[in-house]
Design an enzyme around this catalytic site. Structure first.
Site, PDB file in Angstrom:
ATOM      1  N   LYS A 176       0.857  -1.184   0.000  1.00 28.73           N
ATOM      2  CA  LYS A 176       0.000   0.000   0.000  1.00 28.73           C
ATOM      3  C   LYS A 176       0.891   1.231   0.000  1.00 28.73           C
ATOM      4  CE  LYS A 176      -4.407   1.162   0.163  1.00 28.73           C
ATOM      5  NZ  LYS A 176      -5.594   0.482  -0.394  1.00 28.73           N
ATOM      6  N   GLY A 215      -5.492   2.687  -7.314  1.00 28.38           N
ATOM      7  CA  GLY A 215      -6.078   3.836  -6.631  1.00 28.38           C
ATOM      8  C   GLY A 215      -6.586   3.474  -5.245  1.00 28.38           C
ATOM      9  N   ASP A 216      -6.960   4.484  -4.503  1.00 28.85           N
ATOM     10  CA  ASP A 216      -7.648   4.352  -3.209  1.00 28.85           C
ATOM     11  C   ASP A 216      -8.252   5.738  -2.959  1.00 28.85           C
ATOM     12  OD1 ASP A 216      -7.875   2.441  -0.713  1.00 28.85           O
ATOM     13  OD2 ASP A 216      -7.370   4.369   0.147  1.00 28.85           O
TER      14      ASP A 216
HETATM   15  P1  NAP Z   1     -12.847   7.997  -2.625  1.00 29.88           P
HETATM   16  O1  NAP Z   1     -13.379   7.811  -3.992  1.00 29.88           O
HETATM   17  O2  NAP Z   1     -11.801   9.012  -2.396  1.00 29.88           O
HETATM   18  O3  NAP Z   1     -14.103   8.303  -1.654  1.00 29.88           O
HETATM   19  C1  NAP Z   1     -13.948   8.343  -0.288  1.00 29.88           C
HETATM   20  C2  NAP Z   1     -15.261   8.801   0.322  1.00 29.88           C
HETATM   21  O4  NAP Z   1     -15.148   8.711   1.739  1.00 29.88           O
HETATM   22  C3  NAP Z   1     -15.617  10.236   0.013  1.00 29.88           C
HETATM   23  O5  NAP Z   1     -17.003  10.386  -0.022  1.00 29.88           O
HETATM   24  C4  NAP Z   1     -15.012  10.979   1.216  1.00 29.88           C
HETATM   25  O6  NAP Z   1     -15.627  12.207   1.486  1.00 29.88           O
HETATM   26  C5  NAP Z   1     -15.267  10.013   2.328  1.00 29.88           C
HETATM   27  N1  NAP Z   1     -14.223  10.168   3.369  1.00 29.88           N
HETATM   28  C6  NAP Z   1     -12.885   9.978   3.229  1.00 29.88           C
HETATM   29  N2  NAP Z   1     -12.239  10.220   4.375  1.00 29.88           N
HETATM   30  C7  NAP Z   1     -13.195  10.576   5.257  1.00 29.88           C
HETATM   31  C8  NAP Z   1     -13.159  10.941   6.616  1.00 29.88           C
HETATM   32  N3  NAP Z   1     -12.007  10.998   7.303  1.00 29.88           N
HETATM   33  N4  NAP Z   1     -14.354  11.209   7.202  1.00 29.88           N
HETATM   34  C9  NAP Z   1     -15.509  11.139   6.511  1.00 29.88           C
HETATM   35  N5  NAP Z   1     -15.589  10.796   5.220  1.00 29.88           N
HETATM   36  C10 NAP Z   1     -14.461  10.530   4.604  1.00 29.88           C
HETATM   37  O7  NAP Z   1     -12.272   6.625  -2.033  1.00 29.88           O
HETATM   38  P2  NAP Z   1     -12.747   5.148  -2.343  1.00 29.88           P
HETATM   39  O8  NAP Z   1     -11.855   4.605  -3.386  1.00 29.88           O
HETATM   40  O9  NAP Z   1     -14.211   5.125  -2.536  1.00 29.88           O
HETATM   41  O10 NAP Z   1     -12.351   4.401  -0.982  1.00 29.88           O
HETATM   42  C11 NAP Z   1     -13.256   4.346   0.130  1.00 29.88           C
HETATM   43  C12 NAP Z   1     -12.812   3.243   1.085  1.00 29.88           C
HETATM   44  O11 NAP Z   1     -12.799   1.986   0.389  1.00 29.88           O
HETATM   45  C13 NAP Z   1     -11.406   3.385   1.667  1.00 29.88           C
HETATM   46  O12 NAP Z   1     -11.384   2.799   2.963  1.00 29.88           O
HETATM   47  C14 NAP Z   1     -10.566   2.530   0.736  1.00 29.88           C
HETATM   48  O13 NAP Z   1      -9.365   2.103   1.351  1.00 29.88           O
HETATM   49  C15 NAP Z   1     -11.519   1.381   0.503  1.00 29.88           C
HETATM   50  N6  NAP Z   1     -11.251   0.575  -0.703  1.00 29.88           N
HETATM   51  C16 NAP Z   1     -11.245   1.153  -1.929  1.00 29.88           C
HETATM   52  C17 NAP Z   1     -11.040   0.367  -3.052  1.00 29.88           C
HETATM   53  C18 NAP Z   1     -11.107   0.923  -4.442  1.00 29.88           C
HETATM   54  O14 NAP Z   1     -11.044   0.130  -5.391  1.00 29.88           O
HETATM   55  N7  NAP Z   1     -11.271   2.220  -4.634  1.00 29.88           N
HETATM   56  C19 NAP Z   1     -10.799  -1.004  -2.901  1.00 29.88           C
HETATM   57  C20 NAP Z   1     -10.826  -1.566  -1.630  1.00 29.88           C
HETATM   58  C21 NAP Z   1     -11.062  -0.759  -0.537  1.00 29.88           C
HETATM   59  P3  NAP Z   1     -14.804  13.565   1.153  1.00 29.88           P
HETATM   60  O15 NAP Z   1     -14.792  13.644  -0.335  1.00 29.88           O
HETATM   61  O16 NAP Z   1     -15.615  14.626   1.811  1.00 29.88           O
HETATM   62  O17 NAP Z   1     -13.443  13.383   1.766  1.00 29.88           O
END
Ligand code: NAP
Length: 495
Positions: A176, A215-216
């Site tokens: 990561k 990405g993440d």
């Molecule tokens: P993303 O597109 O950047 O979206 C993240 C979302 O969570 C946004 O709505 C953001 O709101 C909110 N958020 C982030 N930090 C926050 C905080 N401290 N408090 C409240 N809200 C918060 O990210 P994502 O790819 O969807 O990832 C979301 C989660 O899934 C993470 O835990 C990531 O590690 C996990 N994940 C992602 C993937 C993937 O393929 N993308 C795969 C496995 C796991 P704001 O815009 O207001 O910050």
């Protein structure tokens, strides 16, 4: 302080430079915790200790060697809580010090990321890549750009990734990375310059047979494009398999964008089936409104559920008429706006600033935002309101106390390392397509994702049964994920 010959280029952090690195770390984490209302937890903070005698000294050593990394401690402890019966059955793991080795990343890289903002000020961020375990294949795991990122977050995510990737059944190790860079409010040019600077160091550590980032949070298709462009320029190689999450026209895979959210809902559907239930007609609440949340909403709606709430870090929106996904995507993916805009444009919606989205009654809850966003109080509210299934789309969004509350109540609970593995699994499918210079149809790729998610569900359920923990997906995921990596580590010798 001036920098170089151009008087317009200045350090923006001159005052901070007088503080020691230790001070900065403490101040910065306090600032981030306040700004983002995060509640970092310590691993041994009075919660019920269920660590077996054989495991306790290893955990103590992890805490000693990694001070101040609360999220990493939490992730290690959560896995250890499941492993006592595995060690009892398999003494070879202790003999080969597999636990000690699995908690120590193979390599940790920390680097400076200097870049120039639109006002010609020099900005400095910190970049990380933790290459955790490559027993099963090249390191694989996303990059997170968020101000809360520090080594402890990257290590927790990398550690989780090792077991998640193992569970997919694909040949991928775990890693990561990321940066404390905050993309919010930055122009496209600033994002590009940051990504280029980040890759100018990262390129020497990655490669399709070595380490394959994706990405993440804060890193989507746009950022992967800028990162790949810089990698290609520096190396003079069109090495598609070095990054996943690429655009469809330049080596990406169909379904990768949707995969994590879709997979989470598929996993929830499989859990419901074990109780003779289905998603159709369920009332669903999804936290977040980023990549995972948006496609979890889409798949839940496709399967006949009604999604009534979503959120971002500014608050949450309730829409009793069911979420208008086109509107949400317009706001989040096109305009990159905040969720209160949704209320302005849709009569049935109500925006609540701050607050807890888990106050909204639901039968199925999908936390898809970030770590530790669902605590025990939120879990108890969900239980009082009749929740029957919880599947983690995010990584470790439920605190250990919340997980315990769900499990005690007999609620179906899927940990992120199983439920959100669809993203990395489809990344592995992207690598397959890159290696064979091929591209598959949406239907074929989604079928593969279906098969993988059903397989992960069944593997977790069967392993939980085999270890006398029926219905415990946390134990099933940890044990099944761990044993595959542990066996490979023993086979490869002490390396
Ligand atoms: P993303 O597109 O950047 O979206 C993240 C979302 O969570 C946004 O709505 C953001 O709101 C909110 N958020 C982030 N930090 C926050 C905080 N401290 N408090 C409240 N809200 C918060 O990210 P994502 O790819 O969807 O990832 C979301 C989660 O899934 C993470 O835990 C990531 O590690 C996990 N994940 C992602 C993937 C993937 O393929 N993308 C795969 C496995 C796991 P704001 O815009 O207001 O910050």
């Amino acid at each position: 302080m001036a920098c170089g010959g151009d008087p317009r280029v200045r350090w923006s952090t001159g005052r901070k430079a007088r503080l020691s690195t230790g001070d900065l770390g403490v101040l910065w984490r306090r600032h981030v915790a306040q700004t983002y209302q995060m509640q970092p937890r310590t691993a041994l903070d009075g919660g019920e200790l269920m660590i077996d005698g054989q495991l306790a000294p290893v955990l103590d050593e992890v805490l000693r060697r990694n001070p101040g990394e609360a999220e990493f401690h939490q992730a290690v402890r959560e896995v250890f809580e499941s492993l006592a019966p595995v060690l009892a059955k398999n003494p070879q793991y202790a003999d080969a010090a597999v636990l000690e080795r699995i908690c120590e990343p193979e390599r940790q890289i920390i680097f400076r990321v200097p870049w120039v903002d639109d006002s010609n000020r020099v900005q400095i961020n910190r970049g990380f890549r933790v290459e955790f375990n490559s027993a099963l294949g090249p390191f694989k795991g996303g990059l997170r750009f968020h101000p809360s990122v520090y080594l402890g977050i990257v290590k927790f995510l990398g550690f989780e990734q090792v077991f998640k990737n193992s569970l997919t059944g694909m040949p991928i190790g775990g890693g990561k990375g990321g940066s404390d860079f905050d993309p919010r409010g930055r122009s496209d040019g600033e994002i590009m310059r940051f990504c280029q600077s980040f890759m100018t160091e990262l390129y020497r550590h990655i490669g399709e047979y070595t380490d394959v980032p994706a990405g993440d949070i804060g890193v989507g298709g746009r950022e992967i494009g800028y990162l790949f462009g810089q990698y290609k320029r520096i190396t003079n190689r069109y090495e598609s398999g070095v990054l996943t999450g690429k655009g469809i026209s330049w080596g990406g895979s169909l379904v990768r964008t949707e995969a994590t959210g879709y997979g989470t809902v598929m996993f929830a559907r499989e859990m419901l089936k074990t109780r003779g239930l289905e998603l159709e007609g369920q009332r669903v609440v999804v936290s977040g409104s980023g990549n995972v949340a948006i496609y979890a909403i889409q798949k839940a709606q496709q399967l006949g559920a009604t999604v009534v709430a979503f959120s971002d870090s500014s608050g949450y929106v309730v829409d009793e008429a069911g979420v208008d996904l086109d509107l949400l995507r317009q706001i989040k993916e096109v305009e990159r706006g905040r969720v209160d805009l949704y209320e302005e444009r849709r009569g049935s919606a109500k925006f609540v600033a701050g607050g807890s989205i888990w106050d909204v009654p639901a039968t199925v809850a999908l936390p898809c935002a970030t770590q530790n966003e669902l605590d025990e109080a939120a879990a108890r509210t969900l239980l009082t309101n009749g929740v029957i299934a919880v599947a983690e789309g995010a990584n470790m969004p439920a605190t250990p106390e919340a997980v315990a509350a769900f499990q005690e109540a007999g609620t179906l609970f899927a940990p992120g390392k199983a439920a959100n593995a669809g993203g990395v699994a489809t990344s592995a499918l992207e690598m397959q397509q890159n290696a064979s210079r091929d591209s598959w149809t949406f239907e074929h790729t989604e079928d593969r994702l279906e098969g993988i998610m059903t397989g992960i569900h069944d593997r977790c359920a069967e392993t939980a049964d085999a270890y006398d923990r029926p219905g415990n997906y946390v134990a099933g995921a940890n044990i099944a994920g761990f044993t595959k990596v542990a066996d490979a580590m023993i086979a490869l010798g002490v390396v």
